[in-house]
Design an enzyme around this catalytic site. Structure first.
Site, PDB file in Angstrom:
ATOM      1  N   ASN A 190       2.201   3.171  -8.439  1.00 29.03           N
ATOM      2  CA  ASN A 190       1.062   2.908  -9.635  1.00 29.03           C
ATOM      3  C   ASN A 190       1.264   2.279 -10.585  1.00 29.03           C
ATOM      4  O   ASN A 190       2.625   1.080 -10.120  1.00 29.03           O
ATOM      5  CB  ASN A 190       1.149   4.246 -10.014  1.00 29.03           C
ATOM      6  N   HIS A 232      -6.957   6.548 -10.120  1.00 32.26           N
ATOM      7  CA  HIS A 232      -6.003   7.452 -10.090  1.00 32.26           C
ATOM      8  C   HIS A 232      -4.488   7.559 -11.056  1.00 32.26           C
ATOM      9  O   HIS A 232      -3.712   6.855 -11.104  1.00 32.26           O
ATOM     10  CB  HIS A 232      -4.803   7.309  -8.471  1.00 32.26           C
ATOM     11  N   GLN A 247       2.814 -10.215  -3.214  1.00 30.87           N
ATOM     12  CA  GLN A 247       2.410  -9.731  -2.079  1.00 30.87           C
ATOM     13  C   GLN A 247       0.851 -10.171  -1.448  1.00 30.87           C
ATOM     14  O   GLN A 247       0.644 -10.464  -0.294  1.00 30.87           O
ATOM     15  CB  GLN A 247       2.329  -8.204  -2.198  1.00 30.87           C
ATOM     16  N   ALA A 298      12.498   1.696   1.444  1.00 34.29           N
ATOM     17  CA  ALA A 298      13.407   2.627   1.822  1.00 34.29           C
ATOM     18  C   ALA A 298      13.203   3.898   0.663  1.00 34.29           C
ATOM     19  O   ALA A 298      14.382   4.432  -0.024  1.00 34.29           O
ATOM     20  CB  ALA A 298      14.995   1.741   1.094  1.00 34.29           C
ATOM     21  N   ARG A 357       2.011  -0.439 -22.102  1.00 30.53           N
ATOM     22  CA  ARG A 357       1.228  -0.806 -20.832  1.00 30.53           C
ATOM     23  C   ARG A 357       1.380  -2.103 -20.557  1.00 30.53           C
ATOM     24  O   ARG A 357       1.235  -2.574 -19.399  1.00 30.53           O
ATOM     25  CB  ARG A 357      -0.362   0.260 -21.173  1.00 30.53           C
ATOM     26  N   ASP A 417      -5.085  13.286  -4.039  1.00 29.22           N
ATOM     27  CA  ASP A 417      -5.744  14.053  -5.713  1.00 29.22           C
ATOM     28  C   ASP A 417      -6.875  14.734  -4.145  1.00 29.22           C
ATOM     29  O   ASP A 417      -7.123  16.071  -5.202  1.00 29.22           O
ATOM     30  CB  ASP A 417      -6.547  13.182  -6.429  1.00 29.22           C
ATOM     31  N   ILE A 440       9.188   8.179  -0.632  1.00 33.59           N
ATOM     32  CA  ILE A 440       7.416   8.054   0.004  1.00 33.59           C
ATOM     33  C   ILE A 440       7.701   7.367   1.218  1.00 33.59           C
ATOM     34  O   ILE A 440       7.660   7.941   2.414  1.00 33.59           O
ATOM     35  CB  ILE A 440       6.492   7.618  -0.841  1.00 33.59           C
ATOM     36  N   GLY A 441       8.563   6.883   0.954  1.00 34.93           N
ATOM     37  CA  GLY A 441       9.155   5.374   3.133  1.00 34.93           C
ATOM     38  C   GLY A 441       9.792   6.352   3.474  1.00 34.93           C
ATOM     39  O   GLY A 441       9.515   6.374   4.477  1.00 34.93           O
TER      40      GLY A 441
END
Ligand code: NAX
Length: 328
Positions: free
Chosen positions: A131, A187, A112, A13, A98, A159, A16-17
């Site tokens: 990311n 990336h 997943q 949703a 981080r 890229d 990008i999707g």
């Protein structure tokens, strides 16, 4: 008729999707003769939005679209999956350390990976877009011990495509004249776009351009910081171009790369070019028969060596950090 290929998209949703699903359903991911069954995985609050996207997919009446399932359950989403596009991830928000970012993503990519391990088809191919993509792919792969590690990849094709256009503009040619470009490493802003092994109409690109100041001061930073420039201009991060690159990555992987050329993809290192084995780093790769292979024997100048080493060092740090957090 061919059996439909099951393609799972996580974060379906999201933006990008939205750019990706219609191209998958219209045949761009695998080929215009390959029917697909879509599985959309979202978090519970976004299921309704995913249903809206599925309604629009229905309304396209795509001849190749054999069905759409929507779920918030990873096990259901990856059961029998052939191609998994892991787009949904936890973005870094203001003030986030981080370690917090890696932990939050571990909470997504560990289950997943486990679900892929439990239910994926034997030929499963996984592309991580979300990311930090390389390290998220490493986390997922490490929780899928029954799936060959070569099936877990991360996306540097955007890229690669960005670098191709920047080089074409500098050389006064079109992207059709550019071959053999490579993105090395992570990336991230440390990635290294390599033109020393690239070609412009068959001639060495670095010699054609012959401008080290442009290379260091313009080309490399423009490619590496393009994502931020898009956000600045558009008020939103790259979406259609990211979706396009995901399509390119899977299409190349499944259908092969052209003779004499290669593409860039982040794959589990086999130790080539001194990149520590196991980390998921971008390389020059060809695909033949559905398997990526690192292009061997390229000459690496001292300049390239130091850039590659810096990006690889960042990946090693990320791996050590997720290891310390117990995520791999
Ligand atoms: P959006 O925020 O628009 O969409 C992300 C979607 O993922 C949301 O709908 C969210 O509900 C969903 N999601 C979150 N956790 C989930 C989970 N556990 N399971 C399933 N779905 C989940 O982001 P979008 O712009 O689509 O970007 C997605 C990811 O791509 C981000 O991580 C982004 O950083 C990354 N990108 C990677 C690029 C690359 O070249 N590798 C370039 C583009 C992009 O920046």
């Amino acid at each position: 008729a061919r059996t439909p290929v099951t393609v799972t998209v996580t974060g379906a949703a999201g933006q990008i999707g939205y750019a990706l699903l219609f191209r998958i359903a219209s045949g761009h991911l695998l080929g215009n003769d390959v029917p697909v069954r879509l599985r959309l995985l979202e978090i519970t609050p976004a299921l309704k939005a995913a249903e809206g996207t599925a309604m629009e997919l229905d309304d396209c009446a795509f001849p190749l679209l054999a069905g759409i399932d929507i779920t918030d359950d990873a096990r259901a989403a990856f059961d029998g999956v052939n191609v998994a596009l892991l787009v949904g991830a936890r973005p870094r928000t203001a003030g986030m350390e981080r370690g917090d970012l890696l932990s939050a993503n571990g909470g997504i990519f560990k289950p997943q990976g486990e679900a892929i391990n439990a239910g994926a088809a034997d030929d499963v191919r996984v592309l991580v877009v979300g990311n930090p993509a390389n390290t998220n792919a490493l986390i997922a792969a490490s929780h899928a011990p029954d799936v060959p590690s070569s099936r877990f990849t991360a996306m540097t094709r955007l890229d690669h495509n960005r670098a191709k256009t920047q080089l074409a503009k500098k050389a006064g040619v079109t992207v059709n004249d550019i071959t053999n470009l490579t993105i090395w490493g992570n990336h991230s802003a440390t990635q290294y776009p390599d033109i020393f092994n690239a070609k412009v109409n068959g001639r060495n690109a670095a010699e054609v351009v012959n401008d080290q100041a442009w290379l260091e001061g313009d080309f490399i930073p423009t490619v590496a910081k393009r994502g931020a420039a898009i956000i600045e201009a558009r008020g939103a991060s790259s979406a259609a171009s990211a979706a396009n690159a995901a399509i390119d990555h899977v299409y190349s992987w499944v259908n092969g790369t052209p003779e004499g050329d290669w593409v860039s993809a982040a794959i589990a290192s086999d130790g080539s070019y001194g990149v520590p084995e196991g980390i998921i780093s971008s390389f020059p790769v060809t695909s033949n028969g559905g398997e990526w292979e690192v292009v061997q024997g390229l000459e690496i100048s001292d300049f390239s060596r130091s850039r590659i080493d810096a990006s690889v060092a960042e990946l090693v740090e990320e791996r050590d950090a997720v290891r310390a957090l117990g995520l791999i």
